[in-house]
Design a protein around this motif. Structure first.
Motif, PDB file in Angstrom:
ATOM      1  N   ARG A  84       2.416  -4.985  -2.710  1.00  0.00           N
ATOM      2  CA  ARG A  84       1.178  -4.678  -1.984  1.00  0.00           C
ATOM      3  C   ARG A  84       1.336  -3.452  -1.084  1.00  0.00           C
ATOM      4  NH1 ARG A  84       1.022 -10.306  -1.461  1.00  0.00           N
ATOM      5  NH2 ARG A  84       1.996 -10.150   0.602  1.00  0.00           N
ATOM      6  N   ASP A 139      -1.001  -2.412   3.395  1.00  0.00           N
ATOM      7  CA  ASP A 139      -1.362  -2.392   1.980  1.00  0.00           C
ATOM      8  C   ASP A 139      -1.478  -0.956   1.453  1.00  0.00           C
ATOM      9  OD1 ASP A 139      -1.482  -5.060   2.409  1.00  0.00           O
ATOM     10  OD2 ASP A 139      -3.522  -5.358   1.655  1.00  0.00           O
ATOM     11  N   GLU A 140      -0.795  -0.694   0.336  1.00  0.00           N
ATOM     12  CA  GLU A 140      -0.832   0.598  -0.359  1.00  0.00           C
ATOM     13  C   GLU A 140      -0.604   1.769   0.600  1.00  0.00           C
ATOM     14  OE1 GLU A 140      -4.117   1.058  -3.028  1.00  0.00           O
ATOM     15  OE2 GLU A 140      -3.540  -0.698  -4.216  1.00  0.00           O
ATOM     16  N   SER A 183       6.267  -9.588  -3.828  1.00  0.00           N
ATOM     17  CA  SER A 183       4.810  -9.434  -3.708  1.00  0.00           C
ATOM     18  C   SER A 183       4.436  -8.574  -2.510  1.00  0.00           C
ATOM     19  CB  SER A 183       4.150 -10.816  -3.582  1.00  0.00           C
ATOM     20  OG  SER A 183       4.338 -11.575  -4.757  1.00  0.00           O
TER      21      SER A 183
END
Length: 229
Positions: A131, A104-105, A127
């Motif tokens: 993310r 994530d990120e 998606s």
């Protein structure tokens, strides 16, 4: 990619030698698409190559615009093994699979080259990339395998016959809507490859004119920006 996003395969092509031929053929295109990227200085950036195959695009990118570190993911087990063997001392990491859980990120920049047309659940992919990108991060998705390609009816048969993958039918607009729905700021352009294109009779382009049109007019490059909050 197979219908199950967690499923892996041994190789993309049924003919294992085709993997190396594909990498050789893609190298000039990789260099061209790297030149089209807006981001010039990647020295402090983290990069994702989704569908990295044998890792050639990341090695080319690091040679042209060195980055801090990168991850390559692919569902083909033998391809990832080859990529790992070829990475040398470059700041590269590879993993087998199609899901980006745990990242994530993490990435400033993501790239895919001729991958999105094989992804069964393109909404889930959009998606996942969203993310995985940091706010303000950019995803470049390049493909000429779309239903707006006049060669597509022939190509989808060749892909089904020559590879271990499942083809998806989507238009350029289908992709744009999907990524927009996921929250990306969507833009795109024709790849407009400006180098000399070799004459190769391999079944993909029945006419040399088809090859010239494909690389200059049909193949497209999306630039997808994750808007900062």
């Amino acid at each position: 990619m197979p219908h199950d996003a967690n499923q892996t395969i041994r190789t993309w092509y049924i003919d294992p030698d085709a993997e190396d031929r594909m990498a050789d053929g893609h190298a000039p295109i990789w260099r061209h698409l790297i030149d089209l990227m807006v981001e010039r200085d990647l020295s402090e950036k983290t990069v994702l190559d989704f569908g990295c195959n044998q890792g050639g695009l990341l090695r080319h990118l690091h040679a042209i615009r060195p980055f801090r570190k990168a991850l390559g993911v692919d569902i083909a087990e033998d391809s990832i093994a080859k990529a790992d063997a070829l990475k040398g001392n470059l700041p590269l990491q590879y993993q087998v699979g199609a899901k980006l859980e745990g990242w994530d990120e993490e990435f400033d920049l993501a790239i895919s080259h001729e991958v999105i047309y094989l992804i069964p659940d393109i909404d889930a992919h959009a998606s996942d990339i969203w993310r995985a990108l940091k706010p303000g991060g950019v995803y470049y998705a390049v493909t000429g395998c779309h239903t707006d390609n006049p060669l597509w009816p022939k190509w989808r048969e060749l892909v089904a016959r020559r590879t271990n993958t499942v083809v998806q039918d989507r238009s350029i607009t289908d992709y744009a809507r999907c990524f927009s729905k996921a929250g990306f700021e969507v833009s795109g352009r024709k790849l407009e490859y400006d180098g000399f294109i070799p004459f190769v009779e391999d079944g993909w382009t029945p006419d040399f004119a088809d090859a010239l049109e494909y690389y200059t007019g049909t193949k497209i490059m999306f630039r997808l920006v994750k808007r900062a909050a």
